[in-house]
Design a protein around this motif. Structure first.
Motif, PDB file in Angstrom:
ATOM      1  N   GLU A  50      54.186  42.078  63.306  1.00  0.00           N
ATOM      2  CA  GLU A  50      54.969  42.303  62.088  1.00  0.00           C
ATOM      3  C   GLU A  50      54.347  41.526  60.931  1.00  0.00           C
ATOM      4  O   GLU A  50      53.970  40.366  61.083  1.00  0.00           O
ATOM      5  CB  GLU A  50      56.415  41.835  62.306  1.00  0.00           C
ATOM      6  N   ALA A  51      54.223  42.172  59.773  1.00  0.00           N
ATOM      7  CA  ALA A  51      53.690  41.513  58.581  1.00  0.00           C
ATOM      8  C   ALA A  51      54.827  40.769  57.875  1.00  0.00           C
ATOM      9  O   ALA A  51      55.890  41.339  57.626  1.00  0.00           O
ATOM     10  CB  ALA A  51      53.060  42.522  57.644  1.00  0.00           C
ATOM     11  N   HIS A  52      54.611  39.507  57.584  1.00  0.00           N
ATOM     12  CA  HIS A  52      55.600  38.678  56.887  1.00  0.00           C
ATOM     13  C   HIS A  52      55.051  38.330  55.512  1.00  0.00           C
ATOM     14  O   HIS A  52      53.942  37.802  55.400  1.00  0.00           O
ATOM     15  CB  HIS A  52      55.883  37.394  57.677  1.00  0.00           C
ATOM     16  N   VAL A  53      55.825  38.646  54.475  1.00  0.00           N
ATOM     17  CA  VAL A  53      55.404  38.397  53.101  1.00  0.00           C
ATOM     18  C   VAL A  53      56.254  37.274  52.527  1.00  0.00           C
ATOM     19  O   VAL A  53      57.490  37.342  52.523  1.00  0.00           O
ATOM     20  CB  VAL A  53      55.557  39.668  52.231  1.00  0.00           C
ATOM     21  N   VAL A  54      55.590  36.223  52.046  1.00  0.00           N
ATOM     22  CA  VAL A  54      56.252  35.078  51.433  1.00  0.00           C
ATOM     23  C   VAL A  54      55.835  35.030  49.973  1.00  0.00           C
ATOM     24  O   VAL A  54      54.649  35.157  49.656  1.00  0.00           O
ATOM     25  CB  VAL A  54      55.861  33.760  52.149  1.00  0.00           C
ATOM     26  N   LEU A  55      56.797  34.853  49.101  1.00  0.00           N
ATOM     27  CA  LEU A  55      56.517  34.769  47.667  1.00  0.00           C
ATOM     28  C   LEU A  55      56.864  33.376  47.160  1.00  0.00           C
ATOM     29  O   LEU A  55      57.902  32.821  47.511  1.00  0.00           O
ATOM     30  CB  LEU A  55      57.344  35.796  46.897  1.00  0.00           C
ATOM     31  N   VAL A  56      55.973  32.832  46.330  1.00  0.00           N
ATOM     32  CA  VAL A  56      56.251  31.579  45.641  1.00  0.00           C
ATOM     33  C   VAL A  56      56.490  31.975  44.192  1.00  0.00           C
ATOM     34  O   VAL A  56      55.588  32.428  43.497  1.00  0.00           O
ATOM     35  CB  VAL A  56      55.075  30.591  45.751  1.00  0.00           C
ATOM     36  N   SER A  57      57.736  31.841  43.757  1.00  0.00           N
ATOM     37  CA  SER A  57      58.105  32.324  42.421  1.00  0.00           C
ATOM     38  C   SER A  57      57.605  31.369  41.336  1.00  0.00           C
ATOM     39  O   SER A  57      57.090  30.288  41.622  1.00  0.00           O
ATOM     40  CB  SER A  57      59.624  32.477  42.329  1.00  0.00           C
ATOM     41  N   GLU A  58      57.762  31.784  40.089  1.00  0.00           N
ATOM     42  CA  GLU A  58      57.312  30.988  38.944  1.00  0.00           C
ATOM     43  C   GLU A  58      57.999  29.631  38.899  1.00  0.00           C
ATOM     44  O   GLU A  58      57.435  28.671  38.409  1.00  0.00           O
ATOM     45  CB  GLU A  58      57.549  31.752  37.634  1.00  0.00           C
ATOM     46  N   ASP A  59      59.211  29.541  39.427  1.00  0.00           N
ATOM     47  CA  ASP A  59      59.915  28.253  39.475  1.00  0.00           C
ATOM     48  C   ASP A  59      59.605  27.494  40.765  1.00  0.00           C
ATOM     49  O   ASP A  59      60.286  26.539  41.107  1.00  0.00           O
ATOM     50  CB  ASP A  59      61.418  28.433  39.299  1.00  0.00           C
ATOM     51  N   ARG A  60      58.546  27.945  41.484  1.00  0.00           N
ATOM     52  CA  ARG A  60      58.001  27.323  42.696  1.00  0.00           C
ATOM     53  C   ARG A  60      58.986  27.308  43.864  1.00  0.00           C
ATOM     54  O   ARG A  60      58.898  26.477  44.746  1.00  0.00           O
ATOM     55  CB  ARG A  60      57.487  25.919  42.394  1.00  0.00           C
TER      56      ARG A  60
END
Length: 150
Positions: free
Chosen positions: A102-112
């Motif tokens: 399974e592909a897991h996508v993690v995002l680090v937003s502009e507010d970290r």
């Protein structure tokens, strides 16, 4: 002979600078390097007295204020060993890792803030632990920690 108190402490009484200076031996800026080198076998006798004074002043400051933050210490240790480098997750970063098919996508937003699976997480290590069920270094799991070529 000047003392540590002779330095400018414009931050006012009770400040961090004032606390450091209160713990500073009066003659720290005028000591010879020989006694320091004699008491510390890991130092080379060729170390300059000014460098030793700076190191001693830093140690006094660190004992008064608690030293370096953990992240800075870790980075310095990595640089000294020369074995790995770790990139910090920067704002706007998108990390993709496959695990158990399974592909897991993690995002680090502009507010970290780290976001994965519709939730906010405190660290990449927490996300890696949630994905795998075991303790992982988050930066290693997501490929931000790399071995340095020999």
């Amino acid at each position: 002979m000047a003392t540590c108190r002779a330095m400018d402490c414009s931050s006012g009484p009770g400040s961090a600078i004032e606390r450091i200076l209160a713990t500073c031996p009066a003659n720290v800026w005028f000591i010879s390097s020989a006694p320091v080198v004699a008491k510390t076998p890991t130092l080379r006798s060729s170390a300059s007295p000014s460098l030793l004074r700076l190191a001693l002043a830093w140690e006094i400051q660190a004992s008064a204020l608690g030293g370096l933050p953990r992240g800075v210490s870790t980075t310095l240790d990595q640089l000294e060993r020369g074995q790995t480098t770790t990139r910090a997750p920067t704002a706007g970063l998108r990390l993709v890792r496959e695990w158990a098919g399974e592909a897991h996508v993690v995002l680090v937003s502009e507010d970290r803030i780290i976001r994965w699976n519709g939730r906010e997480w405190n660290s990449l290590s927490e996300v890696a632990r949630a994905i795998t069920g075991t303790r992982w270094s988050g930066p290693a799991f997501f490929g931000l920690k790399k071995r340095v070529a020999a």
